[in-house]
Design an enzyme around this catalytic site. Structure first.
Site, PDB file in Angstrom:
ATOM      1  N   ASP A  36      -6.560  -1.133  12.137  1.00  0.00           N
ATOM      2  CA  ASP A  36      -5.791   0.091  13.713  1.00  0.00           C
ATOM      3  C   ASP A  36      -6.750   0.527  14.117  1.00  0.00           C
ATOM      4  O   ASP A  36      -7.725  -0.145  14.730  1.00  0.00           O
ATOM      5  CB  ASP A  36      -6.179   1.754  12.540  1.00  0.00           C
ATOM      6  N   ASP A  38      -6.497   3.646  16.603  1.00  0.00           N
ATOM      7  CA  ASP A  38      -6.826   5.432  16.757  1.00  0.00           C
ATOM      8  C   ASP A  38      -7.953   5.826  15.840  1.00  0.00           C
ATOM      9  O   ASP A  38      -7.386   5.633  15.193  1.00  0.00           O
ATOM     10  CB  ASP A  38      -6.036   6.195  17.170  1.00  0.00           C
TER      11      ASP A  38
END
Ligand SMILES: [Zn+2]
Length: 587
Positions: A36, A38
């Site tokens: 992922d 952020d």
């Protein structure tokens, strides 16, 4: 390896048949890590379109370089609904990603969902589309990927694709998301350490050819099934494999590839309902073990079980080399004393012991659960075509069973949505399944042994089940699981392994980690609170649709079922094709 010199019997050649080779440069378990963006790689700046605001999280560059050096491929899988909302342009997003690579090094692939929640797309996490797309782009399968992320959506997307997940929480991660995650590590570097440790734990060392190996897994069917990969690893190096199991695990033992002979004997220090220790009977066990003529023994256990009483008996039976996992000091009882940290998935725990004993799983055999293809019968005639949903409400431990009232409501909801529902149960559960199936399902309760149950599950498009043996049958058959998982034991250890799964239930309930067989909390709240609508949502996430005709070309290609166990029984199920969406930016 001496298997090519001698095939002890014909049953064996039908049992050990490695699937297609694993692609790429990864190790036994993983080829790729999907990250992922952020909150995982860089600080979470909401809707960031400004490269100057990209700030890597501490240690991220070094951690990623360790993965690169280990030959793992890297991809980013990220929801960026700011695109749909017009918060930034595609050009700005590209510049942000260029800056991420400038700071953190190159990624092999980028996968972005540009949609927001209203779009109903297949790619926005928790949907598994980005994981499918990234795995395909990297030339591997989701099962051979680990997803690292900071929120529950990342873990849900990973599990729904059949991938592994490691959660690295931030202050905004909700406690229930932390409780539900299969694996939690405090930082990205710690997550990377865990991935590399798991990979190394099952890696081949110096291979060791063996004659007759006695492998041991006592306890119930699920325990035996999750030990299957470890037993196959031993079988790949041994001339003959004899499995010692208990009466509760016998039916599962019959389904395992790689086993030449089964010795059934309850062990008083393992059995949950043990009889008294009897000197004469113990003496007979030693004689029986001596008669096996084993050159070595590998004692597989769960973390709460001791291998040492059996190791002593094996010594008395004259077995010259004994391997087991033991935190307790074994003295001269063990030749290979292996240690494994808590929380490792049971199949990997078994594989790591086999590897430590000199029997790593060979290339070409995926580290997933598997069944002997010749041991799984076709489903009964009343299930005239595949594509039904199986609900298995019972369990030997009531703490891990679906409450009957909830099971009936789930059947009603599924039938109402157009699913064909089949209710299964073991001997003695006919009353339960009749009650549950009355809500709109076909009742097959009490009419199936474990092998017949496997045949029924093989034709299913999904299995809805608690944390119990049939969940592992589904994993071995590559049938997606809606897991109503009571948290009495850790999910990361006992959850369905390497198969698309949605986990439901309250992971933080008071019964968590109690290992209770009977729910210690009135009302069984960890499962009783599940909304039947969540089961329908889970099936959608898994790509299971009601009433869709089987499409033999549209079924997802997972690394599962290399030996065609499902094809023999059923063929493609009511499952939509792997969504191709989500590759918005394919740099
Ligand atoms: Zn999307």
């Amino acid at each position: 390896m001496r298997r090519d010199q001698k095939e002890p019997d014909q049953r064996r050649s039908a049992r050990v048949d490695p699937g297609p080779g694993r692609g790429g440069s990864g190790g036994v378990l993983f080829d790729a890590v999907l990250l992922d963006r952020d909150g995982t790689l860089v600080e979470d700046v909401p809707y960031n379109g400004d490269p100057d605001k990209v700030r890597p999280l501490p240690g991220a560059r070094e951690a990623l370089d360790r993965l690169r050096a280990a030959g793992l491929r890297l991809a980013v899988v990220t929801n960026q609904s700011g695109l749909a909302r017009g918060c930034f342009t595609a050009g700005q997003l590209d510049r942000v990603h260029a800056r991420v690579e400038e700071l953190l090094g190159p990624f092999d692939s980028w996968h972005v969902c540009p949609h927001d929640d209203d779009a109903g797309c297949d790619c926005r996490k928790p949907a598994p589309g980005l994981v499918h797309a990234a795995a395909a782009r990297l030339g591997t399968t989701p099962q051979r990927c680990v997803v690292v992320g900071d929120i529950g959506r990342d873990m849900a997307a990973a599990l729904a694709a059949g991938a592994h997940g490691v959660l690295v929480p931030t202050p905004v991660t909700r406690p229930e998301e932390v409780a539900a995650a299969p694996c939690v590590r405090p930082t990205l570097p710690a997550a990377v350490e865990e991935i590399l440790r798991r990979q190394a734990a099952v890696a081949p060392g110096a291979p060791r050819a063996a004659g007759t190996v006695l492998v041991v897994r006592s306890d119930s069917a699920g325990d035996v099934l999750v030990t299957g990969p470890g037993i196959r690893a031993v079988a790949a190096h041994a001339r003959r494999v004899v499995l010692l199991c208990g009466p509760r695990g016998r039916a599962a033992a019959e389904l395992l590839p790689g086993v030449d002979e089964i010795v059934e004997w309850p062990l008083e220090w393992i059995d949950p309902d043990p009889g008294p220790v009897d000197a004469d009977r113990t003496h007979r066990l030693v004689q029986r073990l001596a008669a096996v003529g084993a050159d070595e023994a590998v004692i597989f256990t769960s973390f709460h079980q001791s291998p040492l009483p059996l190791a002593l008996l094996l010594r008395l039976a004259g077995v010259p080399r004994i391997a087991a996992i033991s935190d307790d000091y074994p003295g001269s009882l063990l030749d290979v004393r292996h240690r494994v940290p808590a929380g490792v998935p049971e199949p990997e725990r078994a594989l790591s012991l086999a590897a430590a004993a000199g029997h790593a799983l060979p290339g070409g055999d995926q580290p997933r659960l598997r069944l002997r293809r010749d041991a799984v019968p076709a489903p009964p005639p009343q299930l005239d075509r595949p594509g039904y949903v199986v609900l298995h409400p019972g369990s030997t431990a009531t703490a891990r069973a679906c409450p009957p009232e909830l099971a009936a409501r789930i059947v009603r909801a599924l039938a109402g949505a157009g699913h064909r529902v089949v209710v299964t149960g073991g001997p003695g559960e006919s009353e339960l399944t009749a009650r549950v199936a009355a809500a709109g399902g076909v009742d097959l309760g009490g009419r199936t042994g474990l092998a017949e149950l496997a045949g029924i599950i093989a034709g299913a498009s999904a299995l809805v089940v608690g944390n119990t043996g049939p969940a592992h049958l589904a994993a071995a058959l590559d049938v997606p699981v809606v897991s109503l998982f009571a948290p009495t034991v850790p999910y990361g250890q006992w959850g369905p392994y390497r198969v698309p799964t949605v986990r439901l239930g309250d992971a933080g309930a008071a019964c968590r980690d109690t290992r209770a067989a009977t729910c210690p909390v009135p009302g069984h709240p960890c499962l009783a609170g599940i909304d039947p609508g969540a089961v329908l949502d889970a099936l959608r996430l898994l790509g299971v649709r009601a009433g869709t005709p089987a499409d033999p070309t549209g079924a997802p290609r997972r690394d599962g079922d290399p030996d065609g166990t499902r094809r023999g029984a059923a063929g493609a199920a009511d499952r939509v094709a792997v969504p191709a969406g989500g590759v918005w930016s394919g740099r």
